[in-house]
Motif scaffolding. Structure first.
Motif, mmCIF file in Angstrom:
data_model
loop_
_atom_site.group_PDB
_atom_site.id
_atom_site.type_symbol
_atom_site.label_atom_id
_atom_site.label_comp_id
_atom_site.label_asym_id
_atom_site.label_seq_id
_atom_site.Cartn_x
_atom_site.Cartn_y
_atom_site.Cartn_z
ATOM 1 N N ALA A 31 0.861 -1.298 0.164
ATOM 2 C CA ALA A 31 0.202 0.287 0.059
ATOM 3 C C ALA A 31 1.199 1.157 -0.425
ATOM 4 O O ALA A 31 0.615 1.835 -0.418
ATOM 5 C CB ALA A 31 -1.034 -0.058 1.241
ATOM 6 N N GLY A 32 1.987 1.075 1.161
ATOM 7 C CA GLY A 32 2.798 1.940 0.875
ATOM 8 C C GLY A 32 3.681 2.468 -0.491
ATOM 9 O O GLY A 32 3.803 3.843 -1.082
ATOM 10 N N ALA A 33 3.811 1.690 -1.521
ATOM 11 C CA ALA A 33 4.353 1.648 -2.608
ATOM 12 C C ALA A 33 4.220 2.270 -3.267
ATOM 13 O O ALA A 33 3.612 3.205 -4.654
ATOM 14 C CB ALA A 33 5.052 0.447 -2.885
ATOM 15 N N LYS A 34 2.365 1.878 -3.286
ATOM 16 C CA LYS A 34 1.071 2.043 -4.316
ATOM 17 C C LYS A 34 1.120 3.253 -4.176
ATOM 18 O O LYS A 34 0.574 4.348 -5.209
ATOM 19 C CB LYS A 34 0.098 1.742 -3.908
ATOM 20 C CG LYS A 34 -1.233 1.408 -4.742
ATOM 21 C CD LYS A 34 -1.078 1.388 -6.608
ATOM 22 C CE LYS A 34 -2.002 1.383 -7.383
ATOM 23 N NZ LYS A 34 -2.185 0.233 -8.752
ATOM 24 N N ALA A 35 1.195 3.959 -3.128
ATOM 25 C CA ALA A 35 0.911 5.670 -2.579
ATOM 26 C C ALA A 35 1.687 6.525 -2.822
ATOM 27 O O ALA A 35 1.249 7.731 -3.268
ATOM 28 C CB ALA A 35 0.466 5.438 -1.020
ATOM 29 N N ALA A 36 3.019 5.789 -3.068
ATOM 30 C CA ALA A 36 4.292 6.724 -3.317
ATOM 31 C C ALA A 36 4.700 6.690 -4.665
ATOM 32 O O ALA A 36 5.786 7.623 -5.095
ATOM 33 C CB ALA A 36 5.387 5.944 -2.471
ATOM 34 N N THR A 37 3.372 5.890 -5.692
ATOM 35 C CA THR A 37 4.001 5.891 -6.823
ATOM 36 C C THR A 37 4.052 7.122 -7.732
ATOM 37 O O THR A 37 4.099 8.047 -9.043
ATOM 38 C CB THR A 37 3.194 4.969 -7.706
ATOM 39 O OG1 THR A 37 2.122 5.369 -7.618
ATOM 40 C CG2 THR A 37 3.443 3.943 -8.037
ATOM 41 N N GLY A 38 2.931 8.113 -6.913
ATOM 42 C CA GLY A 38 3.216 9.634 -7.670
ATOM 43 C C GLY A 38 1.546 10.240 -7.928
ATOM 44 O O GLY A 38 0.954 10.839 -8.933
ATOM 45 N N GLU A 39 0.897 9.601 -7.574
ATOM 46 C CA GLU A 39 -0.048 9.293 -8.403
ATOM 47 C C GLU A 39 -0.970 10.190 -7.942
ATOM 48 O O GLU A 39 -1.210 10.413 -6.718
ATOM 49 C CB GLU A 39 -1.033 7.523 -7.892
ATOM 50 C CG GLU A 39 -0.627 7.461 -8.481
ATOM 51 C CD GLU A 39 -2.043 5.602 -8.433
ATOM 52 O OE1 GLU A 39 -3.414 5.908 -8.396
ATOM 53 O OE2 GLU A 39 -1.539 4.133 -9.004
ATOM 54 N N ALA A 40 -1.971 11.096 -8.568
ATOM 55 C CA ALA A 40 -2.542 12.409 -7.800
ATOM 56 C C ALA A 40 -3.724 12.053 -7.174
ATOM 57 O O ALA A 40 -4.296 13.389 -6.932
ATOM 58 C CB ALA A 40 -2.857 13.473 -9.200
ATOM 59 N N THR A 41 -3.655 11.220 -6.577
ATOM 60 C CA THR A 41 -5.084 11.300 -6.341
ATOM 61 C C THR A 41 -4.491 10.644 -4.348
ATOM 62 O O THR A 41 -3.775 10.302 -4.222
ATOM 63 C CB THR A 41 -6.127 9.834 -6.043
ATOM 64 O OG1 THR A 41 -7.727 9.599 -5.099
ATOM 65 C CG2 THR A 41 -5.349 7.964 -6.822
ATOM 66 N N ILE A 42 -5.737 11.070 -3.767
ATOM 67 C CA ILE A 42 -5.280 11.142 -2.471
ATOM 68 C C ILE A 42 -5.917 9.832 -1.518
ATOM 69 O O ILE A 42 -5.698 8.931 -0.391
ATOM 70 C CB ILE A 42 -5.561 11.869 -1.272
ATOM 71 C CG1 ILE A 42 -6.308 12.702 0.067
ATOM 72 C CG2 ILE A 42 -7.781 11.826 -1.809
ATOM 73 C CD1 ILE A 42 -6.690 13.137 0.981
ATOM 74 N N PHE A 43 -6.489 8.962 -2.052
ATOM 75 C CA PHE A 43 -6.496 7.303 -1.963
ATOM 76 C C PHE A 43 -5.544 6.717 -2.964
ATOM 77 O O PHE A 43 -5.751 5.777 -2.290
ATOM 78 C CB PHE A 43 -8.279 7.234 -2.878
ATOM 79 C CG PHE A 43 -9.572 8.009 -2.103
ATOM 80 C CD1 PHE A 43 -9.316 7.828 -0.453
ATOM 81 C CD2 PHE A 43 -9.679 9.470 -2.024
ATOM 82 C CE1 PHE A 43 -10.010 8.805 0.179
ATOM 83 C CE2 PHE A 43 -10.905 9.895 -2.043
ATOM 84 C CZ PHE A 43 -11.134 10.414 -0.561
ATOM 85 N N ALA A 44 -4.961 6.647 -3.208
ATOM 86 C CA ALA A 44 -3.459 6.473 -3.566
ATOM 87 C C ALA A 44 -2.788 4.787 -2.546
ATOM 88 O O ALA A 44 -2.328 5.264 -1.653
ATOM 89 C CB ALA A 44 -2.285 7.020 -4.515
ATOM 90 N N GLY A 45 -3.026 3.585 -2.457
ATOM 91 C CA GLY A 45 -3.193 3.338 -1.579
ATOM 92 C C GLY A 45 -3.703 2.479 -0.542
ATOM 93 O O GLY A 45 -3.706 1.398 -0.214
ATOM 94 N N VAL A 46 -4.914 3.066 -0.719
ATOM 95 C CA VAL A 46 -5.681 2.530 0.299
ATOM 96 C C VAL A 46 -6.467 1.266 0.239
ATOM 97 O O VAL A 46 -7.119 0.820 1.007
ATOM 98 C CB VAL A 46 -7.552 3.767 0.436
ATOM 99 C CG1 VAL A 46 -8.321 4.179 1.116
ATOM 100 C CG2 VAL A 46 -6.384 4.749 0.744
ATOM 101 N N PHE A 47 -7.609 0.820 -1.207
ATOM 102 C CA PHE A 47 -7.714 -0.650 -1.611
ATOM 103 C C PHE A 47 -7.078 -1.233 -1.273
ATOM 104 O O PHE A 47 -7.046 -2.147 -0.535
ATOM 105 C CB PHE A 47 -8.103 -0.364 -3.339
ATOM 106 C CG PHE A 47 -8.362 -1.800 -3.667
ATOM 107 C CD1 PHE A 47 -9.275 -1.523 -2.954
ATOM 108 C CD2 PHE A 47 -8.046 -2.266 -3.904
ATOM 109 C CE1 PHE A 47 -9.873 -3.136 -3.780
ATOM 110 C CE2 PHE A 47 -8.019 -3.687 -3.985
ATOM 111 C CZ PHE A 47 -9.018 -3.950 -3.473
ATOM 112 N N GLU A 48 -5.239 -1.233 -0.755
ATOM 113 C CA GLU A 48 -4.467 -2.574 -0.704
ATOM 114 C C GLU A 48 -4.157 -2.478 0.594
ATOM 115 O O GLU A 48 -4.426 -3.167 1.051
ATOM 116 C CB GLU A 48 -2.970 -1.505 -0.745
ATOM 117 C CG GLU A 48 -3.090 -2.060 -2.465
ATOM 118 C CD GLU A 48 -3.785 -1.098 -3.568
ATOM 119 O OE1 GLU A 48 -3.461 -0.106 -3.071
ATOM 120 O OE2 GLU A 48 -3.415 -0.548 -5.115
#
Length: 131
Positions: A31-48
């Protein structure tokens, strides 16, 4: 033969704890890696993060029950329900430690869980008879 059930419970709880803790730390890293990919959404990594949390919460009682049944012990409801709820409470209260980079649950808390689960394993139950 209560002491045999307690030993079986200790083994089962230790293995289930190791499996769920490993999955939780790996899932939170995912989830942390998904959030750190730089996606412009605040919900990046939340699903994981949600899949990891819900998955380990559901998996713990299943592992406890299956482990005790594999060791020919019946009547494991107290262990499954109590162990599952305790795992959810413990992981929820320590989510910041687990979710940090290179995070994991502190060893004293893991030891507490194993001891509490072992005590729950000693409650009730009966050995399956071979016939």
């Amino acid at each position: 033969m209560r002491h045999v059930r307690i030993v079986k419970g200790a083994v089962t709880v230790t293995v289930a704890t190791a499996v769920c803790h490993t999955l939780m730390t790996a899932g939170y890293a995912w989830a942390g890696a998904k959030a750190a990919t730089g996606e412009a959404t605040i919900f990046a990594g939340v699903f994981e993060w949600l899949v990891t949390t819900a998955g380990t919460w559901a998996l713990m009682p299943l592992l406890l029950g299956a482990g005790m049944r594999a060791l020919r012990e019946r009547g494991n409801t107290t262990l499954m329900v109590g162990g599952g709820l305790l795992w959810a409470l413990l992981s929820l209260s320590l989510v910041d430690e687990i979710d940090s980079p290179d995070g994991s649950m502190p060893l004293p808390f893991l030891a507490f869980y194993v001891l509490a689960g072992t005590a729950l394993a000693g409650v009730g139950g009966r050995t399956a008879r071979s016939g």
